[in-house]
Design an enzyme around this catalytic site. Sequence first.
Site, PDB file in Angstrom:
ATOM      1  N   ASP A  13       0.865  -1.170   0.000  1.00 57.15           N
ATOM      2  CA  ASP A  13       0.000   0.000   0.000  1.00 57.15           C
ATOM      3  C   ASP A  13       0.911   1.232   0.000  1.00 57.15           C
ATOM      4  O   ASP A  13       2.076   1.161   0.428  1.00 57.15           O
ATOM      5  CB  ASP A  13      -0.888  -0.027   1.246  1.00 57.15           C
ATOM      6  CG  ASP A  13      -1.678   1.242   1.413  1.00 57.15           C
ATOM      7  OD1 ASP A  13      -2.479   1.564   0.518  1.00 57.15           O
ATOM      8  OD2 ASP A  13      -1.483   1.933   2.427  1.00 57.15           O
ATOM      9  N   SER A  36      -2.509   0.747  -4.739  1.00 64.13           N
ATOM     10  CA  SER A  36      -3.012   1.858  -3.939  1.00 64.13           C
ATOM     11  C   SER A  36      -4.324   2.402  -4.468  1.00 64.13           C
ATOM     12  O   SER A  36      -4.627   2.323  -5.665  1.00 64.13           O
ATOM     13  CB  SER A  36      -1.968   2.988  -3.946  1.00 64.13           C
ATOM     14  OG  SER A  36      -2.457   4.152  -3.331  1.00 64.13           O
ATOM     15  N   ARG A  88      -6.925  12.575   7.120  1.00 59.95           N
ATOM     16  CA  ARG A  88      -6.716  11.153   6.809  1.00 59.95           C
ATOM     17  C   ARG A  88      -7.972  10.332   7.103  1.00 59.95           C
ATOM     18  O   ARG A  88      -8.358   9.449   6.311  1.00 59.95           O
ATOM     19  CB  ARG A  88      -5.538  10.615   7.614  1.00 59.95           C
ATOM     20  CG  ARG A  88      -5.253   9.130   7.386  1.00 59.95           C
ATOM     21  CD  ARG A  88      -5.016   8.816   5.931  1.00 59.95           C
ATOM     22  NE  ARG A  88      -4.593   7.421   5.739  1.00 59.95           N
ATOM     23  CZ  ARG A  88      -4.572   6.813   4.562  1.00 59.95           C
ATOM     24  NH1 ARG A  88      -4.954   7.452   3.458  1.00 59.95           N
ATOM     25  NH2 ARG A  88      -4.166   5.573   4.474  1.00 59.95           N
TER      26      ARG A  88
END
Length: 228
Positions: A9, A121, A45
């Site tokens: 990732d 990703s 985030r």
Amino acid sequence: MPIATCVFDAYGTLFDVAAAARRLAADPAHPRFAEAWPRIAEIWRLKQLQYSWLRATAGVHTDFWQVTVDALDYALEAVGGVASDERQLLLDLYFELDAYPEVPSMLAALKEAGLETAILSNGSPAMLNGAVRSAGLEAVLDEVLSVESVGVFKPARVVYDLVGHTFGRTPREVLFVSSNGWDAAAAAGYGFRTVWVNRNGDPLDRLPWTPQKIAEDLRVIPELAATW
């Protein structure tokens, strides 16, 4: 069956997602932002992840850049007190996120051992290519795979399918590494061998699957890939 391909990732795993806000906070020209940045980075985030999950569940896809912009706008409104020019500065810096210190040597060690390396990703190709170039990782990555080729965010299984389609490997030949516990867990459910990079000492997510291994950082990945 030995590991042949190591897949990572990107955001939070190879690249520090708080780096943009931290870098702006270090600029003496933005003293008020220096006080607010930890909370802004945290909300940014969180909303980035939530918006990707909600869009995937609802079947209303957009690229990760739009999700990132939307999440930042929410964070800035939630915290308040941010100057008008700081929004664009943060967005610009997101294309230049710092890699964690151990990343270049870790990836180089995998390549020296003859393993394939890749990113898988949610990020859009432009975002990922910018981060990879900024960190100087082009020579130690074989592929940079984005969900944009399938039009849905992780943890949809079709995203993990991209690894087999690209490298011709079975899931058991793949080591998948993520700092997101839910991502590492879903990848384990898919059939990958998985490592959760748990830098913050968080508890395991309560999901139907669990990562096979947990690490504090990425330094152990070459050894794990060689001995699993």
